[in-house]
Design an enzyme around this catalytic site. Structure first.
Site, PDB file in Angstrom:
ATOM      1  CG  HIS A 160      44.610   3.569  59.179  1.00 58.16           C
ATOM      2  ND1 HIS A 160      44.653   4.786  59.817  1.00 58.16           N
ATOM      3  CD2 HIS A 160      43.788   2.779  59.929  1.00 58.16           C
ATOM      4  CE1 HIS A 160      43.885   4.734  60.907  1.00 58.16           C
ATOM      5  NE2 HIS A 160      43.353   3.538  60.990  1.00 58.16           N
ATOM      6  CG  ASP A 196      37.656   4.527  61.886  1.00 55.80           C
ATOM      7  OD1 ASP A 196      37.171   3.450  61.496  1.00 55.80           O
ATOM      8  OD2 ASP A 196      38.571   4.605  62.743  1.00 55.80           O
ATOM      9  CG  HIS A 198      41.621   4.427  64.851  1.00 53.38           C
ATOM     10  ND1 HIS A 198      40.627   3.470  64.830  1.00 53.38           N
ATOM     11  CD2 HIS A 198      42.367   4.198  65.960  1.00 53.38           C
ATOM     12  CE1 HIS A 198      40.768   2.678  65.887  1.00 53.38           C
ATOM     13  NE2 HIS A 198      41.797   3.099  66.594  1.00 53.38           N
ATOM     14  CG  ASP A 285      36.673   2.578  64.942  1.00 51.23           C
ATOM     15  OD1 ASP A 285      36.146   3.600  64.480  1.00 51.23           O
ATOM     16  OD2 ASP A 285      37.767   2.130  64.542  1.00 51.23           O
TER      17      ASP A 285
HETATM   18  C1  6XA Z   1      46.318  -0.476  66.184  1.00 52.05           C
HETATM   19  C2  6XA Z   1      45.002   0.143  65.888  1.00 52.05           C
HETATM   20  C3  6XA Z   1      44.672   0.090  64.446  1.00 52.05           C
HETATM   21  C4  6XA Z   1      43.465   0.921  64.152  1.00 52.05           C
HETATM   22  C5  6XA Z   1      42.602   0.309  63.125  1.00 52.05           C
HETATM   23  C6  6XA Z   1      41.363   1.102  62.877  1.00 52.05           C
HETATM   24  N1  6XA Z   1      46.228  -1.863  66.383  1.00 52.05           N
HETATM   25  N2  6XA Z   1      41.415   2.128  62.065  1.00 52.05           N
HETATM   26  O1  6XA Z   1      40.296   0.845  63.355  1.00 52.05           O
HETATM   27  O2  6XA Z   1      40.368   2.839  61.735  1.00 52.05           O
HETATM   28 ZN    ZN Z   2      39.267   2.882  63.383  1.00 52.24          ZN
END
Ligand code: 6XA
Ligand code: ZN
Length: 343
Positions: A160, A196, A198, A285
């Protein structure tokens, strides 16, 4: 396959995060990395090696100098402002507000260099993030030196983080730093595949205008899931990078059948790119029991994922990203790596 990991990565040890409208126990915690390391040792999957220190130069190839200076000076500024404990931003330069001149106050700087309020920063955050990036760089160098694959047990994660902002528990973009290092070491083309749950908004933005680093991401539809403001299918790159970004947003509830269909398309696109090296942003995840995910991959599906990635037949650097089902992280991670190694 060798694993690269430094205990220095554990120094970032947040207690809380802001999520779901409340101050909650942090989920991006040192135990994540310890669980994965312990599983690798228990199963004798391969050696676990300390990273070398690559210094600031490879970080400066990806991140802006002022952002790195912010990360480095953060704790001094925070404590000089009379604060202690974890920092969270609460104000951002959104539409119509000015990004320049940069504020002097730490609260302004936190907003200038972040994109969410869910990412705690503390005294040792930058040191741990640097150690994590060094693990990615050391793994990349092993693969550039002829190893078929290597695993960077990165934590804190990276995907991110963009050139000049942090968020989503990420501060330095480990996968992007490794990709750029490989380019600088002579690779003509690199592909980064982000599995991932996300979207890897930081990695996408870093390479969005480039045709030498292909970025692909399989993730939950940003209409419904973090990071909400990037990760749609129509983001295909711009300028020279037109056609070198591929997003596969999937519906919540996606299982292996749906997920692997996207992977098949992504692998064909990677094949067409003919990269010298593949980097896999290995988020754990998408797992069915992950506390913050709504995908439904099983433990065995991670083995299938590793085997499918091996069919690309490329030198491969695995870089760990998210995954919060702490008790299952080690099993799922080693499943993916062993699925690759044994394919
Ligand atoms: C908001 C979610 C953050 C995502 C973190 C993550 N609290 N990114 O796993 O791959
Ligand atoms: Zn993630």
């Amino acid at each position: 396959m060798k694993t690269i990991f430094s205990t220095g990565q554990l120094a970032h040890n947040p207690t809380h995060e802001i999520s779901d409208g409340a101050l909650q126990p942090a989920v991006e915690i040192p135990a994540r990395a310890e669980m994965v390391r312990d599983r690798i040792l228990q199963t004798a999957f391969g050696a676990v090696l300390e990273p070398d220190d690559f210094g600031m130069a490879p970080l400066q190839r990806v991140h802006d100098a002022d952002y790195l200076a912010f990360l480095e000076s953060f704790w001094t500024r925070w404590t000089n402002a009379g604060r202690s404990g974890e920092a969270f931003p609460f104000v951002w330069p959104v539409r119509g507000l000015r990004k320049d001149p940069a504020p002097d106050h730490i609260d302004g700087l936190l907003g200038r260099y972040s994109f969410d309020a869910g990412t705690p920063m503390g005294e040792h955050t930058f040191a741990a993030a640097r150690a994590s990036a060094n693990s990615a760089l050391t793994a990349a160098r092993l693969v550039a030196g002829g190893e078929a694959s290597a695993f960077a047990l990165c934590r804190p994660p990276g995907h991110h983080a963009a050139a000049d902002y942090y968020g989503g528990y990420c501060f330095l973009n480990n996968a992007a730093i490794a990709a750029q290092w490989l380019r600088d070491a002579g690779a003509e083309r690199v592909a980064v595949l982000d599995v991932d749950y996300h979207h890897g908004n930081g990695t996408q933005s870093i390479f969005y205008e480039r045709d030498d680093v292909l970025f692909l991401s399989i993730h939950a539809d940003p209409r419904e899931e973090y990071p909400y403001f990037l990760g749609h299918a129509d983001e295909t790159g711009t300028g020279a990078g037109d056609g070198f970004n591929a997003n596969f947003p999937l519906e919540l509830g996606a299982d292996w059948r749906i997920w692997s269909a996207a992977l098949d398309v992504a692998l064909k696109r990677i094949e067409a790119h003919r990269p010298d090296t593949l980097i896999v942003s290995l988020g754990l995840d998408p797992y069915q029991n992950d506390p913050i995910s709504k995908f439904r991959l099983t433990g065995e599906d991670f083995t299938r994922m590793g085997a499918a990635l091996a069919r690309a037949g490329l030198p491969t650097v695995f870089v760990m990203e998210g995954g919060y089902a702490v008790d299952a992280l080690g099993v799922n991670c080693v499943n993916a790596l062993a699925g690759f190694a044994n394919a």
